[in-house]
Design a protein around this motif. Structure first.
Motif, PDB file in Angstrom:
ATOM      1  N   LYS A 144       0.905  -1.198   0.089  1.00  0.00           N
ATOM      2  CA  LYS A 144       0.097  -0.006   0.072  1.00  0.00           C
ATOM      3  C   LYS A 144       0.786   1.196  -0.079  1.00  0.00           C
ATOM      4  N   ARG A 166       1.901   2.464  -3.510  1.00  0.00           N
ATOM      5  CA  ARG A 166       0.889   3.083  -4.486  1.00  0.00           C
ATOM      6  C   ARG A 166       0.529   4.511  -3.937  1.00  0.00           C
ATOM      7  N   ARG A 167       0.558   4.619  -2.771  1.00  0.00           N
ATOM      8  CA  ARG A 167       0.282   6.187  -2.411  1.00  0.00           C
ATOM      9  C   ARG A 167       1.217   7.313  -2.812  1.00  0.00           C
ATOM     10  N   TYR A 168       2.573   6.564  -2.705  1.00  0.00           N
ATOM     11  CA  TYR A 168       3.609   7.626  -3.469  1.00  0.00           C
ATOM     12  C   TYR A 168       3.315   8.221  -4.743  1.00  0.00           C
ATOM     13  N   LEU A 169       2.634   7.689  -5.578  1.00  0.00           N
ATOM     14  CA  LEU A 169       2.176   8.121  -6.835  1.00  0.00           C
ATOM     15  C   LEU A 169       1.722   9.770  -6.769  1.00  0.00           C
ATOM     16  N   ALA A 170       0.935   9.869  -5.683  1.00  0.00           N
ATOM     17  CA  ALA A 170       0.583  11.150  -5.472  1.00  0.00           C
ATOM     18  C   ALA A 170       1.572  12.284  -5.407  1.00  0.00           C
ATOM     19  N   ILE A 171       2.713  12.183  -5.124  1.00  0.00           N
ATOM     20  CA  ILE A 171       3.690  12.887  -4.795  1.00  0.00           C
ATOM     21  C   ILE A 171       3.923  13.911  -5.702  1.00  0.00           C
ATOM     22  N   TYR A 202       1.963  15.111  -7.998  1.00  0.00           N
ATOM     23  CA  TYR A 202       0.556  16.006  -7.830  1.00  0.00           C
ATOM     24  C   TYR A 202       0.479  16.947  -6.706  1.00  0.00           C
ATOM     25  N   VAL A 203       0.969  16.377  -5.545  1.00  0.00           N
ATOM     26  CA  VAL A 203       1.004  17.199  -4.211  1.00  0.00           C
ATOM     27  C   VAL A 203       2.028  18.384  -4.476  1.00  0.00           C
ATOM     28  N   LEU A 223       0.670  20.974  -6.606  1.00  0.00           N
ATOM     29  CA  LEU A 223      -0.244  22.065  -6.347  1.00  0.00           C
ATOM     30  C   LEU A 223       0.617  22.937  -5.111  1.00  0.00           C
ATOM     31  N   LEU A 282      -1.981  10.398 -11.614  1.00  0.00           N
ATOM     32  CA  LEU A 282      -1.133   9.829 -10.888  1.00  0.00           C
ATOM     33  C   LEU A 282      -1.640  10.450  -9.337  1.00  0.00           C
ATOM     34  N   GLY A 283      -1.928  11.705  -9.497  1.00  0.00           N
ATOM     35  CA  GLY A 283      -2.237  12.122  -8.222  1.00  0.00           C
ATOM     36  C   GLY A 283      -3.659  11.368  -7.579  1.00  0.00           C
ATOM     37  N   GLY A 302      -2.775   7.648  -6.352  1.00  0.00           N
ATOM     38  CA  GLY A 302      -2.032   7.945  -5.107  1.00  0.00           C
ATOM     39  C   GLY A 302      -2.731   8.234  -4.048  1.00  0.00           C
ATOM     40  N   ALA A 303      -3.866   9.251  -4.247  1.00  0.00           N
ATOM     41  CA  ALA A 303      -4.472   9.847  -3.188  1.00  0.00           C
ATOM     42  C   ALA A 303      -5.849   8.661  -2.768  1.00  0.00           C
ATOM     43  N   TYR A 319      -5.156   5.503  -2.493  1.00  0.00           N
ATOM     44  CA  TYR A 319      -4.734   4.698  -1.770  1.00  0.00           C
ATOM     45  C   TYR A 319      -4.053   5.086  -0.561  1.00  0.00           C
ATOM     46  N   SER A 320      -4.095   6.426  -0.149  1.00  0.00           N
ATOM     47  CA  SER A 320      -3.530   6.951   0.950  1.00  0.00           C
ATOM     48  C   SER A 320      -4.692   7.011   2.106  1.00  0.00           C
ATOM     49  N   LYS A 321      -4.090   7.528   3.165  1.00  0.00           N
ATOM     50  CA  LYS A 321      -5.203   7.508   4.342  1.00  0.00           C
ATOM     51  C   LYS A 321      -6.222   8.356   4.107  1.00  0.00           C
ATOM     52  N   ILE A 353      -5.481  16.335  -0.006  1.00  0.00           N
ATOM     53  CA  ILE A 353      -5.079  16.685  -1.260  1.00  0.00           C
ATOM     54  C   ILE A 353      -6.294  17.465  -2.007  1.00  0.00           C
TER      55      ILE A 353
END
Lengths: 259, 262
Positions: free
Chosen positions: A2, A5-10, A12-13, A16, B79-80, B83-84, B86-88, B95
């Motif tokens: 898990k 997968r969540r690192y993929l948002a880095i 994008y974050v 922003l 990607l965002g 990723g989001a 599967y995040s908490k 986000i």
């Protein structure tokens, strides 16, 4: 697993934070400093004591209220007819009504300008009327679509139940339908109200000499006055936060888009 | 009575929305320079549109820019979203809050603030097109995110786990299981980004190089100027784009309804 997968948002974050949040912080910083980088409240004082800026602020609020009301009065019956009335279930009609959203707005306004030119002769004679016509023309589909969506989601049997229980047509409308479609109305209002305070291209293209809030930013931008421009932007920002906060109760402003 | 009113109201709305475009389309096929004056049929405007290098460059530039912006936004936004998703829960709503800013913000403020940060504060050169591309991506990326997220929420959560149990590596499972699921969202996100940047005026005018123009900034300048030839050539452009949009919308509606049937 898990974790990965969540690192993929880095990206994008980071994007922003750097290009959405940081610019707003820098704008606020510029709003409260002068050309030498010294902290000052003179931009603030200028904005709130100058008759021109305050006048513009009040005028654009007035314009936004009138445009929003006109759009609502035109859009609500249209959305109802498309969702529950004669054209219900005929998707093509809805498509026709919202299609202008995808046509470049400056080209649409060119068309409107040429037509108004012919009808009115001299556009400069009716600045307020033309502002309202131009903005309504530009933003109307953005009011119709969210109201339509909330009306189609509404359970039709609730209306029938109200009628069966003896409610007249007017009270069904006021006591049942309006409250149930409130999320759509709120979402439409936020999508029309803000652009009507800021979209000065509508005014420019109709040869208007009146100013709204957006025009102030435009004129400070042209004269490289970053600090006073930032003050206007920061004020608008505060207003946007306020409007979003108020609207949050009933609507989710997602997916659909203003002009 | 009710039916008559319903038809009347919708016709009224459609007339208001389409009459100007239709009148302009008719006049684009005449040699007239003003609506209302009657002149003969002519393809002069279309000839000017396709033979004036300045106009053709401007149109090509607008579409190239929109394409690049839509591509970058689609990659970043998808990607965002993955990723989001599967995040908490807390991270995800943070986000989402960030992403809401460009959506609810006025374009004037977005454009001006990006200009202040990149061009005024960091002293970046406008002529690199970097501020322009970034500015438009700021607007478009959150919309891609919003289009992809529902695809993820609607997905069977065990598909990915099943792929892993059957021997896929995490990256294989990502590409073979999750990617195909979110592609429709990515496509509609790409199209949203495309229309947003084709339509944008404010962000573009605050961040663009001085010599570069998109359709929006060009049209606004042209209405202020007195060049009649260019002005009426834009009527032809407006008519052509309108026809293209009608075709695209009709086609998408046909394929869309077919997908729903399945």
């Amino acid at each position: 697993m898990k974790l990965e997968r969540r690192y993929l948002a880095i990206p994008y974050v980071i994007f922003l934070v750097v290009f959405v949040v940081l610019p707003l912080i820098v704008v606020t910083y510029y709003a409260f400093t002068n050309g030498e980088g010294q902290p000052t409240i003179s931009n603030f004082v200028t904005f709130f004591t100058n008759a021109r800026t305050i006048g513009t602020f009040l005028y654009s609020l007035f314009v936004a209220v009138v445009t929003t009301l006109v759009c609502l009065l035109l859009a609500y019956p249209a959305a109802y007819i498309l969702a529950k009335g004669y054209f219900a279930g005929k998707g093509g009609m809805l498509l026709l009504v919202v299609m202008p959203m995808w046509i470049n707005f400056t080209l649409r306004l060119t068309a409107l300008k040429e037509l108004l030119d012919m009808i009115e002769g001299n556009l400069a004679m009716y600045p307020f009327l033309n502002t309202i016509i131009g903005q309504t023309y530009d933003f109307l589909p953005f009011m119709i679509l969210p109201i339509y969506n909330s009306l189609t989601r509404m359970d039709h049997s609730l209306l029938e139940a109200a009628e069966d229980l003896g409610a007249g047509k007017a009270s069904v409308l006021i006591k049942v339908m309006l409250p149930l479609s409130m999320p759509g109305i709120i979402s439409g209002v936020t999508m029309v109200f803000l652009p009507s305070m800021t979209n000065y291209v509508v005014l420019d293209m109709l040869y208007n000499s009146t100013f709204i809030m957006g025009s102030l930013i435009g004129s400070y931008f042209s004269s490289y006055d970053w600090h006073n421009g930032s003050m206007v932007a920061a004020t608008l920002l505060l207003l946007i936060v306020l409007i979003t906060y108020i609207a949050e109760g009933g609507s989710s402003a997602s997916g659909e888009r203003r002009g | 009575m009710k039916k008559t009113f319903h038809i009347f109201w919708i016709v009224l709305i459609l007339l208001f929305l389409y009459l100007p475009i239709m009148v302009l389309a008719v006049y684009s096929f005449t040699s007239s320079t003003m609506i209302g004056s009657i002149r003969g049929f002519s393809l002069h405007n279309y000839e000017t549109l396709f033979t004036t290098p300045e106009l053709m460059d401007m149109i090509r530039g607008t579409f190239l820019l929109a394409f690049v912006v839509a591509l970058i936004s689609t990659i970043l936004g998808s990607l965002g979203a993955v990723g989001a998703f599967y995040s908490k829960k807390k991270t995800r709503s943070a986000i989402e809050l960030l992403g809401q800013i460009p959506v609810v913000n006025a374009d004037v403020v977005t454009g001006f603030s990006v200009c202040i940060l990149l061009i005024v504060f960091f002293g970046m050169n406008k002529n690199t097109y970097i501020p322009l591309v970034i500015g438009l991506c700021v607007l478009c990326t959150p919309f891609v995110y919003l289009q992809v997220m529902p695809r993820l929420s609607g997905m069977d959560p065990y598909l990915y786990e099943a792929a892993l149990d059957l021997g896929c590596t995490p990256s294989q499972a990502m590409i073979r299981v999750i990617l195909p699921e979110i592609i429709p969202g990515m496509v509609s996100g790409f199209l949203t980004a495309l229309t947003l940047s084709l339509d944008d005026y404010f962000i573009t005018s605050y961040t663009k190089p001085a010599v570069f123009n998109t359709i929006s900034t060009y049209v606004v300048n042209a209405t202020k100027g007195a060049q009649t030839d260019v002005k009426t050539a834009l009527w032809a452009l407006s008519t052509l784009l309108f026809v293209v949009i009608v075709i695209v919308v009709v086609m998408m509606n046909l394929t869309g309804s077919r997908e729903e049937d399945r």
